[in-house]
Design an enzyme around this catalytic site. Structure first.
Site, PDB file in Angstrom:
ATOM      1  N   VAL A 156       0.844  -1.215   0.000  1.00 47.71           N
ATOM      2  CA  VAL A 156       0.000   0.000   0.000  1.00 47.71           C
ATOM      3  C   VAL A 156       0.871   1.254   0.000  1.00 47.71           C
ATOM      4  CG1 VAL A 156      -1.712   1.338   1.284  1.00 47.71           C
ATOM      5  CG2 VAL A 156      -1.924  -1.152   1.187  1.00 47.71           C
ATOM      6  N   ASP A 178      11.611   2.743   6.043  1.00 46.41           N
ATOM      7  CA  ASP A 178      11.201   1.338   5.968  1.00 46.41           C
ATOM      8  C   ASP A 178      12.385   0.457   6.349  1.00 46.41           C
ATOM      9  OD1 ASP A 178      10.263  -1.287   4.888  1.00 46.41           O
ATOM     10  OD2 ASP A 178       8.653  -0.055   4.055  1.00 46.41           O
ATOM     11  N   ASN A 179      12.123  -0.646   7.041  1.00 46.26           N
ATOM     12  CA  ASN A 179      13.212  -1.573   7.379  1.00 46.26           C
ATOM     13  C   ASN A 179      13.167  -2.842   6.516  1.00 46.26           C
ATOM     14  OD1 ASN A 179      11.036  -2.917   8.403  1.00 46.26           O
ATOM     15  ND2 ASN A 179      11.943  -3.370  10.401  1.00 46.26           N
ATOM     16  N   THR A 236       8.911  -6.684   5.586  1.00 53.29           N
ATOM     17  CA  THR A 236       7.962  -7.335   4.654  1.00 53.29           C
ATOM     18  C   THR A 236       7.872  -6.575   3.331  1.00 53.29           C
ATOM     19  OG1 THR A 236       6.127  -6.118   5.677  1.00 53.29           O
ATOM     20  CG2 THR A 236       6.525  -8.348   6.483  1.00 53.29           C
ATOM     21  N   LEU A 288      13.370   8.257  15.714  1.00 49.66           N
ATOM     22  CA  LEU A 288      13.702   8.767  14.380  1.00 49.66           C
ATOM     23  C   LEU A 288      13.892  10.275  14.444  1.00 49.66           C
ATOM     24  CD1 LEU A 288      13.752   8.183  11.272  1.00 49.66           C
ATOM     25  CD2 LEU A 288      11.314   8.690  11.282  1.00 49.66           C
ATOM     26  N   SER A 323       3.937  -1.790   9.248  1.00 50.60           N
ATOM     27  CA  SER A 323       3.553  -2.961  10.057  1.00 50.60           C
ATOM     28  C   SER A 323       3.436  -4.157   9.126  1.00 50.60           C
ATOM     29  CB  SER A 323       2.176  -2.755  10.709  1.00 50.60           C
ATOM     30  OG  SER A 323       1.728  -3.980  11.287  1.00 50.60           O
ATOM     31  N   TYR A 337      -1.308  -9.082  15.948  1.00 55.13           N
ATOM     32  CA  TYR A 337      -1.645  -8.022  14.980  1.00 55.13           C
ATOM     33  C   TYR A 337      -2.824  -7.204  15.490  1.00 55.13           C
ATOM     34  CZ  TYR A 337      -2.845  -6.005  10.358  1.00 55.13           C
ATOM     35  OH  TYR A 337      -3.118  -5.165   9.303  1.00 55.13           O
ATOM     36  N   TYR A 369      -2.534  10.814  22.163  1.00 57.51           N
ATOM     37  CA  TYR A 369      -1.780  11.982  21.673  1.00 57.51           C
ATOM     38  C   TYR A 369      -2.751  13.099  21.273  1.00 57.51           C
ATOM     39  CZ  TYR A 369       3.098  10.408  21.521  1.00 57.51           C
ATOM     40  OH  TYR A 369       4.373  10.031  21.863  1.00 57.51           O
ATOM     41  N   ARG A 407      -1.451 -14.156   1.472  1.00 59.56           N
ATOM     42  CA  ARG A 407      -2.831 -13.669   1.458  1.00 59.56           C
ATOM     43  C   ARG A 407      -3.590 -14.328   0.315  1.00 59.56           C
ATOM     44  NH1 ARG A 407      -2.019  -7.254   3.115  1.00 59.56           N
ATOM     45  NH2 ARG A 407      -0.032  -7.386   2.040  1.00 59.56           N
TER      46      ARG A 407
END
Ligand code: NAD
Ligand code: UDP
Length: 317
Positions: free
Chosen positions: A20, A39-40, A43, A69, A83, A153, A167, A194
């Site tokens: 996405v 991004d790491n 996925t 960050l 995520s 999740y 917040y 999926r």
């Protein structure tokens, strides 16, 4: 209001190298915005954004957001998409999933506070669990098995919603929460487990289509460009409570399997496999809120969206 009205500033997209996120980045650039991705690659994939790397308005930081960050310069807004999202992925990385939803989200909300910019966070229809109310309205509190295999999740996202509201209440931060329902399209990983990639890849190889359980469970599939349009409207609206984004056209998984076999003109047959634990029996969004607040509803029908997704999977062979 449409995506075209978005302020043309600099946006941070966490998880921008994912399925996405990469479509969102592409659209932001098309609209004339500047985009920074963090991004790491747990996925996501570099290949999802490789075509954007030469664009001077695009930059990519490889980093795990469970670490704080620091980002120089101002931001017009943050889209917090990071995520793991597919059941196969989050069950493989349950601790990482909980950490990104909890610690990662805290860091990114804190960054929004420092930059004094609006932040949209990606929650999910999974916060409704195996729902007892159908279709699901935002007012429904959900039916979640906290210690089941999907709990990592579901609870990560429920925490995300709770800390986002905290917040907002404590600091007056301009927060937006979207509950995304099953979304599909090009750039889904062929091996993310999926249903859309599984069925398309199986149909392309003329292999058995693995329907879990009896295939009576339902889902409602939204094409990714519709979701992105919804996201870009939500960030512009002053509404801090959750908004469902999804396509209300509901189908059973068995029907879906047969549809893909027909579309692919495949010789695949349906093969039944055990239903995974806690697999939601029904899922369908009530999108009245998005319609009323944003004038948004999906415009891509299943046939058109599946065709383009299927062509994408074909091109990966
Ligand atoms: P995806 O796995 O393709 O993308 C997620 C991205 O986040 C990946 O690029 C991944 O590497 C990155 N990421 C994960 N943890 C990170 C961390 N700690 N630090 C930095 N980056 C990290 O999944 P997607 O389908 O694109 O989903 C995007 C978002 O939308 C997720 O938050 C997901 O929960 C939500 N969502 C998606 C769907 C859907 O049907 N696709 C449905 C509901 C909710
Ligand atoms: N599913 C299936 N066969 C597969 C993959 C998934 O029957 O090969 C079913 C799964 O049990 C669920 C639905 O398809 O009922 C959607 O699964 P997916 O993993 O795409 O996402 P979910 O909606 O469960 O998060």
């Amino acid at each position: 209001m449409t995506s075209a009205n978005l302020t043309k500033g600099r946006y941070l997209v966490t998880g921008g190298a994912g399925f996405v996120g990469s479509h969102l980045c592409e659209k932001l650039l098309q609209l004339g915005c500047e985009v920074v991705v963090v991004d790491n690659f747990i996925t996501g994939r570099l290949s999802n954004v490789k075509h954007l790397l030469g664009n001077p308005k695009f930059s990519l930081i490889e980093k795990d957001i469970i670490e704080p960050l620091d980002l120089e310069g101002g931001l017009a807004g943050i889209f917090h998409m990071a995520s793991p999202a597919s059941p196969v992925d989050y069950m493989k990385f349950p601790i990482e999933t909980l950490r990104v939803g909890a610690i990662g989200s805290d860091h990114i909300l804190n960054l929004a506070l420092q930059k004094q910019c609006p932040i949209l966070v990606a929650s999910t229809s999974e916060v409704y669990g195996d729902p007892l109310e159908h279709p699901q309205k935002e007012s429904y509190w959900g039916h979640v098995h906290t210690i089941g295999p999907r709990g990592c999740y579901d609870e990560s996202k429920r925490y995300l919603e709770a800390i986002t509201m905290a917040y907002h209440r404590v600091h007056g931060l301009r927060t937006r929460i979207i509950r995304i329902f099953n979304t599909y399209g090009p750039r889904m990983r062929t091996d993310d487990g999926r249903v859309v990639p599984n069925f398309c890849m199986q149909a392309l190889a003329n292999q058995d289509i693995t329907v879990y359980g009896e295939g009576k469970q339902t889902r409602s599939f939204c094409y990714v460009s519709d979701l992105v349009e919804g996201i870009l409207r939500v960030i512009q609206c002053e509404h801090s409570e959750p908004i469902n984004l999804g396509n209300p056209t509901e189908t059973s998984i068995l029907e879906f399997a047969n549809r893909i076999i027909a579309m692919a003109k495949s010789s695949s047959k349906v093969a039944y496999r055990p239903l995974p634990q806690d697999d939601p029996k029904t899922r369908c969004p009530d999108i009245s809120k998005a319609k009323n607040l944003l004038g948004w509803s999906p415009v891509v029908d299943l046939e058109t969206g599946l065709k383009s997704t299927f062509d994408y999977f074909k091109s990966t062979l």
